[in-house]
Design an enzyme around this catalytic site. Structure first.
Site, mmCIF file in Angstrom:
data_model
loop_
_atom_site.group_PDB
_atom_site.id
_atom_site.type_symbol
_atom_site.label_atom_id
_atom_site.label_comp_id
_atom_site.label_asym_id
_atom_site.label_seq_id
_atom_site.Cartn_x
_atom_site.Cartn_y
_atom_site.Cartn_z
ATOM 1 N N THR A 77 1.355 2.913 2.583
ATOM 2 C CA THR A 77 1.721 1.515 3.258
ATOM 3 C C THR A 77 2.943 1.923 4.313
ATOM 4 O O THR A 77 3.178 3.078 4.594
ATOM 5 C CB THR A 77 2.051 0.575 2.349
ATOM 6 O OG1 THR A 77 2.496 -0.839 2.994
ATOM 7 C CG2 THR A 77 3.416 0.696 1.489
ATOM 8 N N LYS A 81 1.501 4.655 7.619
ATOM 9 C CA LYS A 81 0.027 4.443 7.888
ATOM 10 C C LYS A 81 -0.637 5.292 8.918
ATOM 11 O O LYS A 81 -1.843 5.824 8.663
ATOM 12 C CB LYS A 81 -0.551 3.063 7.891
ATOM 13 C CG LYS A 81 -0.681 1.985 6.889
ATOM 14 C CD LYS A 81 -0.955 0.739 7.018
ATOM 15 C CE LYS A 81 -1.036 0.071 5.733
ATOM 16 N NZ LYS A 81 -1.903 -1.285 6.015
ATOM 17 N N ASN A 102 -4.931 3.645 4.566
ATOM 18 C CA ASN A 102 -3.998 3.309 3.821
ATOM 19 C C ASN A 102 -4.565 3.895 2.461
ATOM 20 O O ASN A 102 -3.847 3.388 1.517
ATOM 21 C CB ASN A 102 -4.309 1.519 3.582
ATOM 22 C CG ASN A 102 -5.649 1.058 3.197
ATOM 23 O OD1 ASN A 102 -6.554 2.068 3.337
ATOM 24 N ND2 ASN A 102 -5.567 0.061 2.621
ATOM 25 N N ALA A 142 -1.269 -7.409 18.111
ATOM 26 C CA ALA A 142 -1.844 -6.067 18.422
ATOM 27 C C ALA A 142 -1.038 -4.889 17.640
ATOM 28 O O ALA A 142 -1.143 -3.809 18.177
ATOM 29 C CB ALA A 142 -1.951 -6.046 19.846
ATOM 30 N N GLY A 143 -0.435 -5.332 16.369
ATOM 31 C CA GLY A 143 0.000 -4.079 15.650
ATOM 32 C C GLY A 143 -0.939 -3.670 14.811
ATOM 33 O O GLY A 143 -1.922 -3.790 15.087
ATOM 34 N N GLY A 144 -0.450 -2.938 13.569
ATOM 35 C CA GLY A 144 -1.420 -1.998 13.063
ATOM 36 C C GLY A 144 -2.375 -3.071 12.228
ATOM 37 O O GLY A 144 -3.474 -2.666 12.365
ATOM 38 N N ALA A 145 -2.110 -4.228 11.799
ATOM 39 C CA ALA A 145 -2.876 -5.189 11.051
ATOM 40 C C ALA A 145 -3.813 -5.480 12.118
ATOM 41 O O ALA A 145 -5.013 -5.743 11.679
ATOM 42 C CB ALA A 145 -2.050 -6.226 10.466
ATOM 43 N N TYR A 259 0.547 -13.785 3.289
ATOM 44 C CA TYR A 259 0.082 -14.409 2.014
ATOM 45 C C TYR A 259 1.360 -15.154 1.629
ATOM 46 O O TYR A 259 1.502 -15.697 0.615
ATOM 47 C CB TYR A 259 -0.517 -13.659 0.892
ATOM 48 C CG TYR A 259 -0.115 -12.358 0.857
ATOM 49 C CD1 TYR A 259 1.023 -12.321 -0.155
ATOM 50 C CD2 TYR A 259 -0.321 -11.216 1.308
ATOM 51 C CE1 TYR A 259 1.793 -11.190 -0.249
ATOM 52 C CE2 TYR A 259 0.127 -9.839 1.183
ATOM 53 C CZ TYR A 259 1.049 -9.869 0.281
ATOM 54 O OH TYR A 259 1.617 -8.632 0.042
ATOM 55 N N GLY A 280 -3.921 -14.187 3.267
ATOM 56 C CA GLY A 280 -4.321 -12.768 3.190
ATOM 57 C C GLY A 280 -4.254 -12.339 1.881
ATOM 58 O O GLY A 280 -4.536 -10.932 1.688
HETATM 59 P P1 ATR Z 1 2.009 -4.923 11.476
HETATM 60 O O1 ATR Z 1 1.764 -3.481 10.787
HETATM 61 O O2 ATR Z 1 2.156 -5.777 10.289
HETATM 62 O O3 ATR Z 1 0.745 -5.240 12.100
HETATM 63 P P2 ATR Z 1 3.382 -4.401 13.624
HETATM 64 O O4 ATR Z 1 2.671 -3.422 13.797
HETATM 65 O O5 ATR Z 1 5.077 -4.420 13.685
HETATM 66 O O6 ATR Z 1 3.161 -5.006 12.162
HETATM 67 O O7 ATR Z 1 2.986 -5.916 14.663
HETATM 68 C C1 ATR Z 1 3.769 -6.951 14.607
HETATM 69 C C2 ATR Z 1 2.852 -7.817 15.471
HETATM 70 O O8 ATR Z 1 3.499 -9.175 15.459
HETATM 71 C C3 ATR Z 1 2.714 -7.455 16.735
HETATM 72 O O9 ATR Z 1 1.758 -7.908 17.514
HETATM 73 C C4 ATR Z 1 4.058 -8.324 17.518
HETATM 74 O O10 ATR Z 1 3.960 -8.569 19.077
HETATM 75 P P3 ATR Z 1 4.636 -7.541 19.923
HETATM 76 O O11 ATR Z 1 3.451 -6.232 19.924
HETATM 77 O O12 ATR Z 1 4.575 -7.953 21.407
HETATM 78 O O13 ATR Z 1 5.809 -6.851 19.411
HETATM 79 C C5 ATR Z 1 3.952 -9.494 16.746
HETATM 80 N N1 ATR Z 1 5.105 -10.225 16.939
HETATM 81 C C6 ATR Z 1 6.228 -10.036 16.055
HETATM 82 N N2 ATR Z 1 7.156 -11.034 16.374
HETATM 83 C C7 ATR Z 1 6.660 -11.706 17.306
HETATM 84 C C8 ATR Z 1 7.115 -13.186 17.942
HETATM 85 N N3 ATR Z 1 8.115 -13.563 17.637
HETATM 86 N N4 ATR Z 1 6.288 -13.661 18.876
HETATM 87 C C9 ATR Z 1 4.998 -13.308 19.001
HETATM 88 N N5 ATR Z 1 4.486 -11.968 18.517
HETATM 89 C C10 ATR Z 1 5.275 -11.412 17.613
#
Ligand code: ATR
Length: 317
Positions: A77, A81, A102, A142-145, A259, A280
């Protein structure tokens, strides 16, 4: 001397017990031991699942050491990852394309990496009655999830797949990686949808989302961290603004990978408009069950644990 046993909830550990576990940093709040140890009891497997806090600097040593110690399988985790991939002996092609694993399954020469978040989300959505094939799907984040959710949805042949993120370049990279992966061409070839009907896939900045949505109806999959406890009042789309209201009005249903809380503002906005929603938690359950079945050689694309044990675990998550 006080001989009272303070915790009689002992797993029976013997000379043949195999270890599985979790590599993360931190790991204290994980719910995976509940999932895995209950499944071991259900299947009668002599297994114990243990969380291991491993700092990024120790990751390579931990993976090699785990193999040397005979550990049967590991979950991985945050924050490992993607960083764990160089230390694997093999990787499932889909997990390689997503760029995140994962689940590590023991092989003779090392661990093979998988990503059970994809089938976990797919099964959770299917069992809850969400259809992706032929629908318009909006991925928020667009992060990992979000990468895992976007690859999963792309494989299910939606009509449109739109990825919206605050930083649009990350969404564009996912679109490019999905296009290059061939997943849209190779998956579901045995389904009866017209194969000429290609998914239209695109990226957009969150601030431009309203302007590109036109009159389409969408299934929205919320994959950002916005709204996660303790920031329960936050929502990635402002439900108080005119644009935000119009965007919510265009959703037929929504999934939030969060979740905690069980119902985010995002889900409640969809629910109060009559849309179907899911948080989730079911994905968390199924990604764990699939990992368990991979560790123990049971996984064949469908979950073999029965409903009663799944419901029992789910009610305790
Ligand atoms: P995870 O692994 O859970 O996906 P992550 O890789 O840190 O976590 O991704 C977090 C996501 O939440 C990203 O899409 C992030 O947007 P950015 O790529 O622009 O940073 C989004 N996110 C976090 N805070 C945000 C906010 N205040 N408004 C809009 N998007 C947000």
């Amino acid at each position: 001397m006080n001989t009272e046993i303070k915790n009689d909830n002992l797993i029976s550990i013997g000379g043949k017990t195999r270890i599985t576990g979790l590599l993360g940093y931190p790991v204290e709040h994980t719910k995976s031991p509940l999932i895995h140890n209950t499944l071991a009891a259900f299947f009668g497997d002599d297994l114990a699942y243990i969380p291991f806090p491993v700092s990024p600097d120790d990751l390579e040593a931990a993976v090699k050491g785990a193999h040397a110690l005979g550990i049967l399988g590991l979950n991985v985790t945050v924050p490992h990852k993607s960083n764990v991939i160089p230390f694997l002996s093999e990787i499932d092609p889909l997990a390689g394309q997503v760029g995140a694993v994962n689940t590590l399954v023991r092989t003779v020469s090392g661990f093979k990496g998988y990503n059970t978040d994809l089938p976990g989300l797919s099964i959770a959505m299917r069992r809850a009655g969400f259809e992706i094939q032929g629908k318009n799907v909006l991925i928020l984040g667009a992060g990992g999830a979000a990468r895992a959710a976007a690859f999963m949805c792309a494989g299910e042949k939606p009509a449109k797949l739109l990825i919206a993120n605050r930083s649009v370049d990350k969404a564009e990279r996912i679109v490019e990686d999905i296009r290059n992966s061939g997943i849209m061409a190779t998956e579901n070839k045995d389904r009866d949808r017209d194969q000429d009907q290609e998914t239209v896939i695109s990226a957009v900045s969150l601030s431009d989302l309203y302007s590109v949505m036109s009159d389409d109806r969408f299934l929205a999959v919320q994959c950002t961290s916005v709204g996660l406890a303790p920031h329960d009042k936050d929502c990635v789309i402002d439900p108080g603004s005119d644009e935000g209201k119009a965007i919510f009005d265009s959703f037929d249903g929504g999934v939030d990978l969060i979740y905690k809380p069980a119902e985010t503002v995002f889900l409640s906005e969809i629910s109060k408009r009559g849309g179907k929603t899911m948080n989730g938690l079911a994905m968390l359950l199924y990604q764990g069950v699939i990992a368990y079945e991979l560790f123990t050689g049971r996984w064949n694309g469908e979950i073999s644990a029965d409903e009663e044990v799944l419901n029992r675990i789910f009610s305790k998550l």
